[in-house]
Write a protein that holds these residues in place. Structure first.
Motif, PDB file in Angstrom:
ATOM      1  N   SER A 178       0.852  -1.181   0.000  1.00 14.36           N
ATOM      2  CA  SER A 178       0.000   0.000   0.000  1.00 14.36           C
ATOM      3  C   SER A 178       0.891   1.235   0.000  1.00 14.36           C
ATOM      4  O   SER A 178       1.717   1.390   0.896  1.00 14.36           O
ATOM      5  N   TRP A 179       0.731   2.075  -0.994  1.00 10.83           N
ATOM      6  CA  TRP A 179       1.514   3.300  -1.143  1.00 10.83           C
ATOM      7  C   TRP A 179       3.016   3.044  -1.071  1.00 10.83           C
ATOM      8  O   TRP A 179       3.760   3.802  -0.465  1.00 10.83           O
ATOM      9  N   GLY A 180       3.454   1.969  -1.674  1.00 11.33           N
ATOM     10  CA  GLY A 180       4.875   1.665  -1.731  1.00 11.33           C
ATOM     11  C   GLY A 180       5.452   1.066  -0.460  1.00 11.33           C
ATOM     12  O   GLY A 180       6.655   0.868  -0.358  1.00 11.33           O
ATOM     13  N   ILE A 181       4.608   0.765   0.517  1.00  8.90           N
ATOM     14  CA  ILE A 181       5.052   0.147   1.766  1.00  8.90           C
ATOM     15  C   ILE A 181       4.523  -1.275   1.794  1.00  8.90           C
ATOM     16  O   ILE A 181       3.352  -1.513   1.508  1.00  8.90           O
ATOM     17  N   ILE A 182       5.379  -2.234   2.130  1.00  9.54           N
ATOM     18  CA  ILE A 182       4.973  -3.640   2.182  1.00  9.54           C
ATOM     19  C   ILE A 182       4.471  -3.966   3.580  1.00  9.54           C
ATOM     20  O   ILE A 182       5.110  -3.643   4.572  1.00  9.54           O
ATOM     21  N   PHE A 183       3.326  -4.609   3.637  1.00  9.50           N
ATOM     22  CA  PHE A 183       2.713  -5.025   4.895  1.00  9.50           C
ATOM     23  C   PHE A 183       2.722  -6.534   5.003  1.00  9.50           C
ATOM     24  O   PHE A 183       2.531  -7.242   4.020  1.00  9.50           O
ATOM     25  N   LYS A 184       2.919  -7.015   6.213  1.00 10.16           N
ATOM     26  CA  LYS A 184       2.717  -8.432   6.549  1.00 10.16           C
ATOM     27  C   LYS A 184       1.563  -8.430   7.545  1.00 10.16           C
ATOM     28  O   LYS A 184       1.753  -8.250   8.732  1.00 10.16           O
ATOM     29  N   GLY A 185       0.356  -8.590   7.032  1.00 11.23           N
ATOM     30  CA  GLY A 185      -0.815  -8.404   7.874  1.00 11.23           C
ATOM     31  C   GLY A 185      -0.886  -6.940   8.268  1.00 11.23           C
ATOM     32  O   GLY A 185      -0.984  -6.061   7.420  1.00 11.23           O
ATOM     33  N   ARG A 186      -0.809  -6.658   9.563  1.00  5.76           N
ATOM     34  CA  ARG A 186      -0.835  -5.274  10.057  1.00  5.76           C
ATOM     35  C   ARG A 186       0.565  -4.717  10.272  1.00  5.76           C
ATOM     36  O   ARG A 186       0.722  -3.546  10.595  1.00  5.76           O
ATOM     37  N   GLN A 187       1.566  -5.550  10.142  1.00  2.82           N
ATOM     38  CA  GLN A 187       2.942  -5.121  10.385  1.00  2.82           C
ATOM     39  C   GLN A 187       3.559  -4.543   9.113  1.00  2.82           C
ATOM     40  O   GLN A 187       3.316  -5.034   8.019  1.00  2.82           O
ATOM     41  N   VAL A 188       4.386  -3.537   9.282  1.00  3.20           N
ATOM     42  CA  VAL A 188       5.120  -2.942   8.173  1.00  3.20           C
ATOM     43  C   VAL A 188       6.457  -3.663   8.055  1.00  3.20           C
ATOM     44  O   VAL A 188       7.153  -3.853   9.057  1.00  3.20           O
ATOM     45  N   ILE A 189       6.815  -4.067   6.849  1.00  7.93           N
ATOM     46  CA  ILE A 189       8.131  -4.674   6.639  1.00  7.93           C
ATOM     47  C   ILE A 189       9.136  -3.540   6.484  1.00  7.93           C
ATOM     48  O   ILE A 189       9.006  -2.685   5.612  1.00  7.93           O
ATOM     49  N   LYS A 199       8.921  -7.629  26.262  1.00  5.97           N
ATOM     50  CA  LYS A 199       8.037  -6.486  26.005  1.00  5.97           C
ATOM     51  C   LYS A 199       8.430  -5.754  24.729  1.00  5.97           C
ATOM     52  O   LYS A 199       7.572  -5.243  24.012  1.00  5.97           O
ATOM     53  N   THR A 200       9.718  -5.710  24.429  1.00  9.82           N
ATOM     54  CA  THR A 200      10.155  -5.091  23.182  1.00  9.82           C
ATOM     55  C   THR A 200       9.671  -5.923  22.001  1.00  9.82           C
ATOM     56  O   THR A 200       9.215  -5.383  20.997  1.00  9.82           O
ATOM     57  N   ARG A 201       9.755  -7.242  22.118  1.00 10.78           N
ATOM     58  CA  ARG A 201       9.236  -8.119  21.060  1.00 10.78           C
ATOM     59  C   ARG A 201       7.736  -7.921  20.871  1.00 10.78           C
ATOM     60  O   ARG A 201       7.249  -7.873  19.748  1.00 10.78           O
ATOM     61  N   ARG A 202       7.010  -7.847  21.963  1.00 11.54           N
ATOM     62  CA  ARG A 202       5.558  -7.672  21.891  1.00 11.54           C
ATOM     63  C   ARG A 202       5.211  -6.352  21.202  1.00 11.54           C
ATOM     64  O   ARG A 202       4.292  -6.288  20.379  1.00 11.54           O
ATOM     65  N   LEU A 203       5.936  -5.296  21.528  1.00 13.08           N
ATOM     66  CA  LEU A 203       5.724  -4.002  20.887  1.00 13.08           C
ATOM     67  C   LEU A 203       6.018  -4.094  19.386  1.00 13.08           C
ATOM     68  O   LEU A 203       5.275  -3.549  18.565  1.00 13.08           O
ATOM     69  N   ALA A 204       7.087  -4.787  19.044  1.00  9.98           N
ATOM     70  CA  ALA A 204       7.452  -4.936  17.630  1.00  9.98           C
ATOM     71  C   ALA A 204       6.381  -5.710  16.868  1.00  9.98           C
ATOM     72  O   ALA A 204       6.052  -5.368  15.724  1.00  9.98           O
ATOM     73  N   ARG A 205       5.819  -6.751  17.484  1.00 10.22           N
ATOM     74  CA  ARG A 205       4.800  -7.573  16.809  1.00 10.22           C
ATOM     75  C   ARG A 205       3.556  -6.776  16.440  1.00 10.22           C
ATOM     76  O   ARG A 205       2.832  -7.140  15.525  1.00 10.22           O
ATOM     77  N   GLU A 206       3.303  -5.704  17.150  1.00  7.98           N
ATOM     78  CA  GLU A 206       2.130  -4.882  16.860  1.00  7.98           C
ATOM     79  C   GLU A 206       2.305  -4.030  15.609  1.00  7.98           C
ATOM     80  O   GLU A 206       1.316  -3.633  15.009  1.00  7.98           O
ATOM     81  N   SER A 207       3.556  -3.733  15.227  1.00  9.64           N
ATOM     82  CA  SER A 207       3.708  -2.747  14.171  1.00  9.64           C
ATOM     83  C   SER A 207       4.734  -3.059  13.082  1.00  9.64           C
ATOM     84  O   SER A 207       4.543  -2.615  11.954  1.00  9.64           O
ATOM     85  N   VAL A 208       5.814  -3.768  13.385  1.00  8.64           N
ATOM     86  CA  VAL A 208       6.886  -3.923  12.398  1.00  8.64           C
ATOM     87  C   VAL A 208       7.324  -5.380  12.266  1.00  8.64           C
ATOM     88  O   VAL A 208       7.083  -6.205  13.151  1.00  8.64           O
ATOM     89  N   TYR A 209       7.997  -5.669  11.136  1.00  5.64           N
ATOM     90  CA  TYR A 209       8.549  -6.997  10.902  1.00  5.64           C
ATOM     91  C   TYR A 209       9.729  -6.880   9.949  1.00  5.64           C
ATOM     92  O   TYR A 209       9.756  -6.019   9.067  1.00  5.64           O
ATOM     93  N   TRP A 210      10.702  -7.743  10.139  1.00  4.96           N
ATOM     94  CA  TRP A 210      11.748  -8.049   9.169  1.00  4.96           C
ATOM     95  C   TRP A 210      12.319  -9.396   9.578  1.00  4.96           C
ATOM     96  O   TRP A 210      12.150  -9.824  10.722  1.00  4.96           O
ATOM     97  N   PRO A 211      12.967 -10.102   8.656  1.00  5.20           N
ATOM     98  CA  PRO A 211      13.526 -11.411   9.011  1.00  5.20           C
ATOM     99  C   PRO A 211      14.532 -11.279  10.156  1.00  5.20           C
ATOM    100  O   PRO A 211      15.308 -10.328  10.205  1.00  5.20           O
ATOM    101  N   ASN A 212      14.492 -12.199  11.092  1.00  2.00           N
ATOM    102  CA  ASN A 212      15.387 -12.255  12.257  1.00  2.00           C
ATOM    103  C   ASN A 212      15.194 -11.091  13.222  1.00  2.00           C
ATOM    104  O   ASN A 212      16.121 -10.725  13.943  1.00  2.00           O
ATOM    105  N   ILE A 213      14.029 -10.510  13.273  1.00  2.00           N
ATOM    106  CA  ILE A 213      13.780  -9.375  14.167  1.00  2.00           C
ATOM    107  C   ILE A 213      13.958  -9.777  15.632  1.00  2.00           C
ATOM    108  O   ILE A 213      14.510  -9.017  16.421  1.00  2.00           O
ATOM    109  N   ASN A 214      13.546 -10.994  15.993  1.00  9.77           N
ATOM    110  CA  ASN A 214      13.690 -11.427  17.388  1.00  9.77           C
ATOM    111  C   ASN A 214      15.157 -11.511  17.803  1.00  9.77           C
ATOM    112  O   ASN A 214      15.528 -11.123  18.904  1.00  9.77           O
TER     113      ASN A 214
END
Length: 186
Positions: free
Chosen positions: A119-130, A152-167
């Motif tokens: 959407s608008w040049g941004i890739i989404f994985k569900g609700r997360q932005v890649i 808690k940092t992981r939980r916050l990340a799961r709500e909004s962002v993603y990239w491979p090996n983020i954890n």
């Protein structure tokens, strides 16, 4: 596959569709196109010569937890990132039949192929932005601003962002944070 997954893992456009049809009792069955007397738009293959964005409601962008300048930066950096540019082309043109047909650097996205959208040049994985590689360090720092620890940092990340090996990246950041290490129980 969309019906079998939880509502939260579907892209925003499909979430709205799934919410609208929740009140109905129906079964989804596959019917080959050659047995249908009148084909519909969903049974047609995507046009490989047309790669325009599908217009989405502005409501979709409300799900992005970024300001306008950060959204523009995400658009620019996604277009510059060679892996994400190739991923955009795969999403537009359609996924191959097997993971082996994908370039090696795109194979990590294979399990999520049903959840990916643009959407608008941004890739989404569900609700997360890649997030592109160039912005990952900045986003990690913003996620860890409150020094909340790994989970808690992981939980916050799961709500909004993603990239491979983020954890793994979150683990390394928190373990290298001197403030967090001082606060750990002895």
């Amino acid at each position: 596959m969309i019906w079998k997954k939880p509502l939260s893992s579907a892209p925003p456009r499909l979430q709205r569709l799934l919410i609208k049809v929740q009140g109905y009792n129906f079964d989804v069955q596959y019917k080959p196109g050659k047995t249908m007397t009148l084909s519909d738009a969903l049974s047609r293959l995507p046009n490989p010569t047309k790669s325009d964005d599908i217009p989405l409601d502005a409501m979709c962008m409300d799900l992005v937890h970024f300001g306008q300048s950060k959204q523009e930066q995400l658009q620019r950096e996604t277009a510059r990132d060679p892996v994400l540019s190739a991923l955009c082309q795969i999403i537009y043109s359609g996924w191959p039949d097997s993971v082996k047909e994908l370039p090696r650097d795109l194979q990590v996205y294979w399990p999520y192929r049903d959840e990916l959208g643009i959407s608008w040049g941004i890739i989404f994985k569900g609700r997360q932005v890649i997030i592109p590689d160039s912005l990952q360090t900045d986003i990690l720092q913003q996620l860890h601003t409150g020094h909340m620890g790994i989970e808690k940092t992981r939980r916050l990340a799961r709500e909004s962002v993603y990239w491979p090996n983020i954890n793994r990246h979150i683990d390394e950041l928190v373990k290298a944070c001197s403030y967090c290490q001082e606060s750990q129980p002895k």
